[in-house]
Design an enzyme around this catalytic site. Structure first.
Site, mmCIF file in Angstrom:
data_model
loop_
_atom_site.group_PDB
_atom_site.id
_atom_site.type_symbol
_atom_site.label_atom_id
_atom_site.label_comp_id
_atom_site.label_asym_id
_atom_site.label_seq_id
_atom_site.Cartn_x
_atom_site.Cartn_y
_atom_site.Cartn_z
ATOM 1 N N ASP A 35 15.598 7.307 3.393
ATOM 2 C CA ASP A 35 14.308 7.818 2.896
ATOM 3 C C ASP A 35 14.434 9.325 2.720
ATOM 4 O O ASP A 35 15.233 9.978 3.392
ATOM 5 C CB ASP A 35 13.187 7.496 3.888
ATOM 6 C CG ASP A 35 11.816 7.475 3.216
ATOM 7 O OD1 ASP A 35 11.242 6.387 3.056
ATOM 8 O OD2 ASP A 35 11.308 8.559 2.841
ATOM 9 N N CYS A 121 0.347 -3.491 -10.797
ATOM 10 C CA CYS A 121 -0.019 -2.467 -11.795
ATOM 11 C C CYS A 121 0.746 -2.643 -13.113
ATOM 12 O O CYS A 121 0.496 -1.915 -14.066
ATOM 13 C CB CYS A 121 0.224 -1.066 -11.238
ATOM 14 S SG CYS A 121 -0.987 -0.623 -9.991
ATOM 15 N N TYR A 150 2.435 4.982 -13.270
ATOM 16 C CA TYR A 150 3.017 4.123 -12.223
ATOM 17 C C TYR A 150 3.391 2.724 -12.732
ATOM 18 O O TYR A 150 4.493 2.228 -12.485
ATOM 19 C CB TYR A 150 2.004 4.037 -11.081
ATOM 20 C CG TYR A 150 2.389 3.166 -9.930
ATOM 21 C CD1 TYR A 150 3.345 3.586 -8.997
ATOM 22 C CD2 TYR A 150 1.801 1.907 -9.726
ATOM 23 C CE1 TYR A 150 3.691 2.786 -7.920
ATOM 24 C CE2 TYR A 150 2.137 1.101 -8.654
ATOM 25 C CZ TYR A 150 3.087 1.549 -7.758
ATOM 26 O OH TYR A 150 3.424 0.747 -6.694
ATOM 27 N N ASN A 179 -1.569 -5.134 -3.649
ATOM 28 C CA ASN A 179 -2.204 -4.452 -2.501
ATOM 29 C C ASN A 179 -1.795 -4.962 -1.124
ATOM 30 O O ASN A 179 -2.413 -5.875 -0.577
ATOM 31 C CB ASN A 179 -3.727 -4.584 -2.583
ATOM 32 C CG ASN A 179 -4.296 -3.742 -3.682
ATOM 33 O OD1 ASN A 179 -3.951 -2.576 -3.826
ATOM 34 N ND2 ASN A 179 -5.174 -4.341 -4.480
ATOM 35 N N GLU A 192 -3.468 7.119 0.663
ATOM 36 C CA GLU A 192 -3.886 5.851 1.274
ATOM 37 C C GLU A 192 -4.582 4.954 0.257
ATOM 38 O O GLU A 192 -5.175 5.414 -0.694
ATOM 39 C CB GLU A 192 -4.799 6.097 2.487
ATOM 40 C CG GLU A 192 -6.123 6.774 2.205
ATOM 41 C CD GLU A 192 -6.043 8.292 2.069
ATOM 42 O OE1 GLU A 192 -4.937 8.817 1.899
ATOM 43 O OE2 GLU A 192 -7.107 8.933 2.116
ATOM 44 N N LYS A 193 -4.502 3.647 0.520
ATOM 45 C CA LYS A 193 -5.141 2.671 -0.368
ATOM 46 C C LYS A 193 -6.465 2.223 0.239
ATOM 47 O O LYS A 193 -6.766 2.528 1.396
ATOM 48 C CB LYS A 193 -4.207 1.487 -0.558
ATOM 49 C CG LYS A 193 -2.925 1.914 -1.237
ATOM 50 C CD LYS A 193 -2.051 0.743 -1.538
ATOM 51 C CE LYS A 193 -1.207 1.075 -2.749
ATOM 52 N NZ LYS A 193 -0.880 -0.102 -3.527
ATOM 53 N N ALA A 194 -7.196 1.433 -0.551
ATOM 54 C CA ALA A 194 -8.577 1.094 -0.172
ATOM 55 C C ALA A 194 -8.729 0.532 1.264
ATOM 56 O O ALA A 194 -9.597 1.022 1.995
ATOM 57 C CB ALA A 194 -9.165 0.129 -1.199
ATOM 58 N N LYS A 201 -12.885 5.706 6.932
ATOM 59 C CA LYS A 201 -14.244 6.202 6.690
ATOM 60 C C LYS A 201 -15.243 5.561 7.656
ATOM 61 O O LYS A 201 -16.159 6.219 8.144
ATOM 62 C CB LYS A 201 -14.669 5.909 5.242
ATOM 63 C CG LYS A 201 -13.955 6.785 4.207
ATOM 64 C CD LYS A 201 -14.427 6.421 2.799
ATOM 65 C CE LYS A 201 -13.663 7.165 1.728
ATOM 66 N NZ LYS A 201 -14.150 6.859 0.379
ATOM 67 N N ARG A 288 -8.952 -7.665 -10.305
ATOM 68 C CA ARG A 288 -7.530 -8.041 -10.239
ATOM 69 C C ARG A 288 -7.340 -9.046 -9.109
ATOM 70 O O ARG A 288 -7.810 -8.825 -7.999
ATOM 71 C CB ARG A 288 -6.674 -6.796 -9.983
ATOM 72 C CG ARG A 288 -5.195 -7.117 -9.817
ATOM 73 C CD ARG A 288 -4.363 -5.878 -9.575
ATOM 74 N NE ARG A 288 -4.268 -5.065 -10.769
ATOM 75 C CZ ARG A 288 -3.872 -3.790 -10.769
ATOM 76 N NH1 ARG A 288 -3.564 -3.203 -9.637
ATOM 77 N NH2 ARG A 288 -3.807 -3.113 -11.898
HETATM 78 P P1 NAD Z 1 5.381 4.139 0.963
HETATM 79 O O1 NAD Z 1 4.948 5.323 0.172
HETATM 80 O O2 NAD Z 1 4.866 4.006 2.354
HETATM 81 O O3 NAD Z 1 6.970 4.027 0.989
HETATM 82 C C1 NAD Z 1 7.787 4.488 -0.047
HETATM 83 C C2 NAD Z 1 8.846 5.353 0.575
HETATM 84 O O4 NAD Z 1 9.718 5.818 -0.463
HETATM 85 C C3 NAD Z 1 8.271 6.606 1.253
HETATM 86 O O5 NAD Z 1 8.608 6.638 2.613
HETATM 87 C C4 NAD Z 1 8.893 7.756 0.488
HETATM 88 O O6 NAD Z 1 9.209 8.880 1.288
HETATM 89 C C5 NAD Z 1 10.150 7.113 -0.087
HETATM 90 N N1 NAD Z 1 10.653 7.884 -1.223
HETATM 91 C C6 NAD Z 1 9.939 8.451 -2.229
HETATM 92 N N2 NAD Z 1 10.744 9.151 -3.032
HETATM 93 C C7 NAD Z 1 11.999 9.030 -2.527
HETATM 94 C C8 NAD Z 1 13.256 9.555 -2.922
HETATM 95 N N3 NAD Z 1 13.385 10.346 -3.997
HETATM 96 N N4 NAD Z 1 14.334 9.239 -2.173
HETATM 97 C C9 NAD Z 1 14.218 8.456 -1.074
HETATM 98 N N5 NAD Z 1 13.046 7.940 -0.653
HETATM 99 C C10 NAD Z 1 11.944 8.224 -1.378
HETATM 100 O O7 NAD Z 1 4.957 2.861 0.081
HETATM 101 P P2 NAD Z 1 4.939 1.316 0.450
HETATM 102 O O8 NAD Z 1 3.534 0.897 0.481
HETATM 103 O O9 NAD Z 1 5.811 1.042 1.630
HETATM 104 O O10 NAD Z 1 5.587 0.706 -0.865
HETATM 105 C C11 NAD Z 1 6.948 0.286 -0.950
HETATM 106 C C12 NAD Z 1 7.239 -0.209 -2.355
HETATM 107 O O11 NAD Z 1 6.328 -1.253 -2.696
HETATM 108 C C13 NAD Z 1 7.091 0.862 -3.444
HETATM 109 O O12 NAD Z 1 8.032 0.639 -4.437
HETATM 110 C C14 NAD Z 1 5.711 0.573 -4.002
HETATM 111 O O13 NAD Z 1 5.572 1.038 -5.324
HETATM 112 C C15 NAD Z 1 5.664 -0.941 -3.912
HETATM 113 N N6 NAD Z 1 4.294 -1.448 -3.878
HETATM 114 C C16 NAD Z 1 3.501 -1.254 -2.790
HETATM 115 C C17 NAD Z 1 2.205 -1.760 -2.775
HETATM 116 C C18 NAD Z 1 1.312 -1.581 -1.590
HETATM 117 O O14 NAD Z 1 0.175 -2.066 -1.625
HETATM 118 N N7 NAD Z 1 1.723 -0.912 -0.523
HETATM 119 C C19 NAD Z 1 1.715 -2.434 -3.898
HETATM 120 C C20 NAD Z 1 2.544 -2.600 -5.007
HETATM 121 C C21 NAD Z 1 3.842 -2.124 -4.985
#
Ligand code: NAD
Length: 328
Positions: A35, A121, A150, A179, A192-194, A201, A288
């Site tokens: 990370d 998305c 995104y 989500n 943060e998400k919803a 809140k 959605r």
């Molecule tokens: P998160 O933001 O908690 O985790 C993503 C991690 O990627 C972060 O820790 C961030 O530091 C790391 N990161 C970002 N840029 C980086 C880089 N250049 N090099 C190395 N690490 C990097 O998000 P999450 O909720 O754990 O989501 C994980 C995956 O799932 C993502 O691809 C996200 O788009 C996808 N996703 C999540 C949700 C959700 O509801 N959480 C929904 C749809 C898709």
């Protein structure tokens, strides 16, 4: 096979952190977690795995990350809730550097299986205009009109995964998460998400004398939310499957309005708040939900943890974080 090298990219994040915890619990002994964040900001950090702080937008770092790996989970992305993705479209699209370089490096390292985290998305915005939502089927991503920024990055990277499978034989698997929520995630700060934002809140209001809550949009938007445990089960089943070759929904199909989600959190907190609606705040699409026909057919399983049950755990964790940081 418990000693095969497994790489979790984005393992300092919410879902990645849970995935590492689960892989450890299953007895995998050779796990590399990567990370970009400093270690003290990782949601879960384990000393008995190999931890690397690297920027995976850079190909050399992706090569370091993938060296010797048998399986790679790419969960690294610059992302957040609606408030973040609507205001950071370029940043979200730059994640394409991570997605592309990770595929290149995984192929170069001879990785056997590669998981990519896509998102709901990617779906065509025109199919999400009504709150009276028709669940989204996988084919509804086309004709393409994804979430600006995104969503387009995710759609492009999904296709890259397909071409790496077809052209180079890298066994890519892609899930479209809807989500995901649960403990050890972002609950404040703007990403943060919803579910987390509403918990925070409600907690804020409960612990203060100000029993009010601001809701983004009119609260009538419909969504589904998947608890992290369902997400983890689905990731594993999809990656190991031999039939899920195309992107597949990984989400709950228990649909709820944002007002309904606030009702649930109020009930858990034992409080009733005065609601105000911020109609100029980012609110995303009107409706959605996930159509789970395909996942049920392919995996004989679909996410089933009830929203109320998952939100109790989510609320309890955020409550503890809030009190630890701000006091009662
Ligand atoms: P998160 O933001 O908690 O985790 C993503 C991690 O990627 C972060 O820790 C961030 O530091 C790391 N990161 C970002 N840029 C980086 C880089 N250049 N090099 C190395 N690490 C990097 O998000 P999450 O909720 O754990 O989501 C994980 C995956 O799932 C993502 O691809 C996200 O788009 C996808 N996703 C999540 C949700 C959700 O509801 N959480 C929904 C749809 C898709």
């Amino acid at each position: 096979m418990k000693d095969k090298l497994i790489v979790v990219a984005g393992g300092g994040g919410f879902i990645g952190g849970h995935l590492v915890a689960e892989l450890r619990q299953k007895g995998f002994q050779n796990i590399r977690v990567v990370d970009i964040k400093p270690y003290d900001q990782w949601y879960q950090h384990f000393e008995d795995v190999e931890n690397l702080q690297l920027d995976l937008a850079l190909i050399e770092n992706c090569k370091t990350a993938c060296e010797g790996a048998v399986e790679v989970y790419n969960l690294a992305a610059d992302m957040g809730g609606m408030g973040f993705i609507e205001n950071n479209k370029a940043l979200c699209m730059l994640t394409v550097l991570i997605s592309t370089h990770m595929l290149q490096a995984a192929h170069g390292a001879g990785v056997a299986r590669f998981f990519y985290a896509s998102s709901a998305c990617v779906y065509n915005a025109d199919k999400q205009k009504s709150e009276d939502v028709v669940p989204l089927r996988e084919e509804d991503a086309y004709p393409a009109m994804a979430e600006d920024g995104y969503g387009w990055e995710k759609l492009f990277s999904e296709r890259m995964c397909r071409h790496y499978r077809e052209d180079y034989g890298l066994e890519t698997r892609v899930a479209r998460f809807h989500n995901v929520y649960g403990p050890f995630g972002t609950w404040e700060g703007g990403r943060e998400k919803a579910p987390a934002a509403i918990c925070r809140k409600v907690i804020e209001a409960k612990l203060s004398a100000d029993h009010k809550i601001e809701i983004w949009g009119d609260g009538k938007q419909t969504r589904s939310f998947m608890y992290i445990d369902d997400c983890l089960y689905g990731i594993d089943a999809i990656l190991q499957s031999d039939n899920v070759l195309e992107p597949i929904n990984l989400g709950s199909d228990e649909v709820v309005t944002i007002n309904g989600l606030v009702d649930i959190v109020e009930e858990i907190a034992g409080i009733k708040l005065e609601r105000s609606y911020n109609l100029s705040a980012p609110k995303g699409v009107n409706g959605r939900n996930s159509d789970n026909t395909k996942i049920a057919e392919y995996l004989n399983w679909a996410p089933g943890i009830k929203l109320r049950e998952g939100m109790e755990k989510n609320y309890a964790w955020i409550y503890d974080q809030y009190v630890a940081k701000y006091g009662k």
